[in-house]
Design a protein around this motif. Structure first.
Motif, PDB file in Angstrom:
ATOM      1  N   PHE A 160     -55.744 -27.111 -10.075  1.00 45.93           N
ATOM      2  CA  PHE A 160     -56.484 -26.065 -10.743  1.00 45.93           C
ATOM      3  C   PHE A 160     -56.821 -24.871  -9.991  1.00 45.93           C
ATOM      4  CE2 PHE A 160     -57.263 -30.518 -12.381  1.00 45.93           C
ATOM      5  CZ  PHE A 160     -57.125 -30.125 -13.841  1.00 45.93           C
ATOM      6  N   THR A 161     -57.530 -24.936  -8.781  1.00 44.23           N
ATOM      7  CA  THR A 161     -57.922 -23.860  -8.003  1.00 44.23           C
ATOM      8  C   THR A 161     -56.501 -22.998  -7.729  1.00 44.23           C
ATOM      9  OG1 THR A 161     -59.667 -25.072  -7.163  1.00 44.23           O
ATOM     10  CG2 THR A 161     -59.402 -22.906  -6.089  1.00 44.23           C
ATOM     11  N   PHE A 162     -55.573 -23.543  -7.239  1.00 45.93           N
ATOM     12  CA  PHE A 162     -54.274 -22.822  -6.574  1.00 45.93           C
ATOM     13  C   PHE A 162     -53.231 -22.731  -7.780  1.00 45.93           C
ATOM     14  CE2 PHE A 162     -56.444 -24.123  -2.631  1.00 45.93           C
ATOM     15  CZ  PHE A 162     -56.487 -22.845  -2.020  1.00 45.93           C
ATOM     16  N   GLY A 163     -53.548 -23.330  -8.861  1.00 48.33           N
ATOM     17  CA  GLY A 163     -52.779 -23.239 -10.029  1.00 48.33           C
ATOM     18  C   GLY A 163     -51.305 -23.820  -9.846  1.00 48.33           C
ATOM     19  N   PHE A 164     -51.249 -24.854  -8.926  1.00 49.65           N
ATOM     20  CA  PHE A 164     -49.909 -25.602  -9.176  1.00 49.65           C
ATOM     21  C   PHE A 164     -49.823 -26.826 -10.037  1.00 49.65           C
ATOM     22  CE2 PHE A 164     -50.211 -24.280  -4.427  1.00 49.65           C
ATOM     23  CZ  PHE A 164     -49.219 -23.635  -4.405  1.00 49.65           C
ATOM     24  N   GLY A 165     -50.564 -26.849 -10.997  1.00 45.89           N
ATOM     25  CA  GLY A 165     -50.711 -27.795 -12.021  1.00 45.89           C
ATOM     26  C   GLY A 165     -50.369 -29.184 -11.502  1.00 45.89           C
ATOM     27  N   VAL A 166     -49.874 -30.175 -12.299  1.00 42.60           N
ATOM     28  CA  VAL A 166     -49.510 -31.437 -12.058  1.00 42.60           C
ATOM     29  C   VAL A 166     -48.900 -31.753 -10.802  1.00 42.60           C
ATOM     30  CG1 VAL A 166     -47.195 -31.557 -13.495  1.00 42.60           C
ATOM     31  CG2 VAL A 166     -48.653 -33.630 -13.180  1.00 42.60           C
ATOM     32  N   GLU A 167     -48.051 -30.850 -10.353  1.00 50.38           N
ATOM     33  CA  GLU A 167     -47.446 -31.029  -9.094  1.00 50.38           C
ATOM     34  C   GLU A 167     -48.451 -30.921  -8.156  1.00 50.38           C
ATOM     35  OE1 GLU A 167     -46.242 -29.080 -11.421  1.00 50.38           O
ATOM     36  OE2 GLU A 167     -43.789 -29.367 -11.765  1.00 50.38           O
ATOM     37  N   GLY A 168     -49.326 -30.034  -8.264  1.00 49.31           N
ATOM     38  CA  GLY A 168     -50.554 -29.932  -7.084  1.00 49.31           C
ATOM     39  C   GLY A 168     -51.531 -31.023  -7.113  1.00 49.31           C
TER      40      GLY A 168
END
Length: 480
Positions: A426-434
């Motif tokens: 969420f914070t760094f915006g990598f989505g489901v991969e993050g």
């Protein structure tokens, strides 16, 4: 001296070769013992996992709301109960396994009865979750229509909850005695009957969700009843001596080990389930949720292999420690770790090789298939890690380290992995991969810590503690 040196060299070389040959023979022998336990345990896990999966498949052929009701009840409500019951029943793996190894066969029946008392009480405490499942499901984000349908189905599935309470202690009781083939055959026969009657009641007679509830409840109770008949009729080689008031002795000590087992396994069991829930909070979550659900489906089937090895090594370690064979317990850990990691590497390679193809077995959507292919790298890594991690958890159960591992799981999974996943997703915006990457970090950390603990363990001390545990909880029936 010059003449003797080659002789000494040759003798040393021959001695080294003989040591290697002995090691290979011992490895092969232990591997055969392992597979005799793990093979039927894996088959049993797959058969029992398939009961719910088949019911879900037949419900999907009836309609979308029926599929949603069974899916949500299976994964959330029954999934919660399954995790708690499996976890609490796992205390029996430590106690029954070590008592069997120590030759205190009669204690196994008393231990099973104590576990029944605790798990049946726990089942009663879980009943409100089934009764009030519609508002609970709405709180975690399900629609009103799905929540009400799943809640209605959950009420009908209350008999399954009490079947769980009896089944898991029975399975640990039989497993500790290495009677895994009995469980495998019973599960297979029930699965065949379940398939036929699911088709008959759900589709042919058109009973829908009512038919699904009848067949699923009946199948689980059939497993329990047949296993009990086997135990009562055969006396399980002396492990069953009838019902005893000793079942109520030292319940508090038993409850503490059961709770530690439940916390340890539930924290693992729910960790990847949370992944799907968090992914549902992403902006435009439909495609990511579908993609990660496909990956979790693959992971679920692969987990059945890991569960088989978990059961096998738990039996081997507890039996050998109970018998005072510290060296054999340590060697069993080495063999099962090497075997499980080898299988994990093969499964990871299969995932990588088929990442462009396997998504289409589950979806017709190009967008979902493409997202699933991108997630396949993380799935492959998870499959590899989960080939070793459950084995190390099985070692922990066999040795009685549940409390220690519960704390490790809380730290690695919920203080490190989960926040890292939320931060990356969420914070760094990598989505489901993050999200998934962060959670893999938690699994990595937990695996490393368990490897270190297992490596530095003094197995002689563990064998002494196993003997002490057998005497402490013997309930007055330990043979002198």
């Amino acid at each position: 001296m010059g003449v003797d040196t080659p002789l000494l060299t040759n003798n040393h070389s021959d001695h080294e070769d003989e040591k290697k040959r002995n090691y290979v023979r011992e490895f092969g022998s232990e591997s055969r013992t392992l597979w005799k336990l793990a093979g039927p345990a894996i088959f049993t896990s797959i058969c029992q996992y398939s009961l719910g999966a088949l019911t879900q498949t037949f419900a999907g052929l009836v309609g979308e709301i029926e599929l949603a009701a069974v899916s949500v009840e299976n994964s959330v409500i029954a999934g919660l109960a399954f995790g708690v019951m499996l976890g609490m029943g796992s205390a029996l793996e430590t106690l029954c396994g070590q008592a069997f190894g120590a030759g205190q066969i009669r204690m196994l029946g008393v231990y099973m009865q104590r576990s029944w008392v605790i798990l049946l009480t726990t089942a009663c405490l879980l009943v409100p979750i089934y009764v009030w499942s519609p508002p609970i499901l709405e709180v975690i984000g399900e629609t009103t229509e799905i929540s009400e349908a799943a809640g209605k189905f959950a009420l009908w599935m209350l008999p399954q909850l009490f079947a769980y309470a009896l089944n898991f202690p029975i399975q640990k009781f039989l497993q500790a005695q290495r009677k895994v083939l009995v469980m495998a055959w019973i599960s297979f026969v029930v699965l065949v009957l379940h398939t036929f009657f699911s088709w008959l009641l759900i589709l042919k007679l058109g009973w829908g969700l009512t038919g699904a509830a009848i067949t699923l409840n009946t199948s689980w109770w059939l497993i329990v009843i047949i296993q009990l008949l086997y135990i009562f009729i055969t006396k399980s080689d002396g492990a069953w001596a009838g019902f005893s008031w000793l079942a109520f002795a030292d319940l508090w000590g038993f409850v503490k080990l059961s709770l530690a087992s439940a916390v340890m396994l539930c924290l693992e069991f729910w960790y990847l389930m949370i992944l799907v829930v968090i992914t549902g909070r992403l902006p435009n979550p439909l495609i990511p949720v579908d993609a990660i659900s496909i990956c979790m489906n693959i992971q679920g089937w692969d987990a059945m292999i890991a569960l088989g090895f978990n059961a096998a090594i738990s039996v081997r370690v507890s039996n050998e420690l109970g018998a005072g064979n510290a060296k054999a317990a340590k060697f069993a850990v080495v063999v099962v770790s090497v075997t499980s990691v080898a299988i994990g590497v093969v499964c990871m390679c299969v995932v990588f090789a088929t990442r462009d193809y396997f998504p289409y077995l589950f979806t017709n959507s190009e967008a979902v298939a493409e997202e699933t292919t991108q997630l396949a790298v993380l799935l492959g890594i998870t499959v590899l890690l989960n080939s070793l991690q459950p084995v190390l958890s099985g070692v922990a159960v066999g040795a009685g380290w549940q409390s220690v591992v519960a704390y490790i799981n809380i730290g690695c999974y919920y203080i490190v992995g989960l926040p890292a996943g939320i931060l990356l997703g969420f914070t760094f915006g990598f989505g489901v991969e993050g999200i998934w990457s962060g959670m893999i970090g938690g699994i990595c950390l937990q695996t490393i810590i368990l490897i270190v603990i297992t490596s530095i363990t003094n197995w002689n001390t563990e064998a002494e503690e196993a003997e002490s545990r057998v005497r402490k909880w013997g309930g007055g029936i330990v043979d002198n």
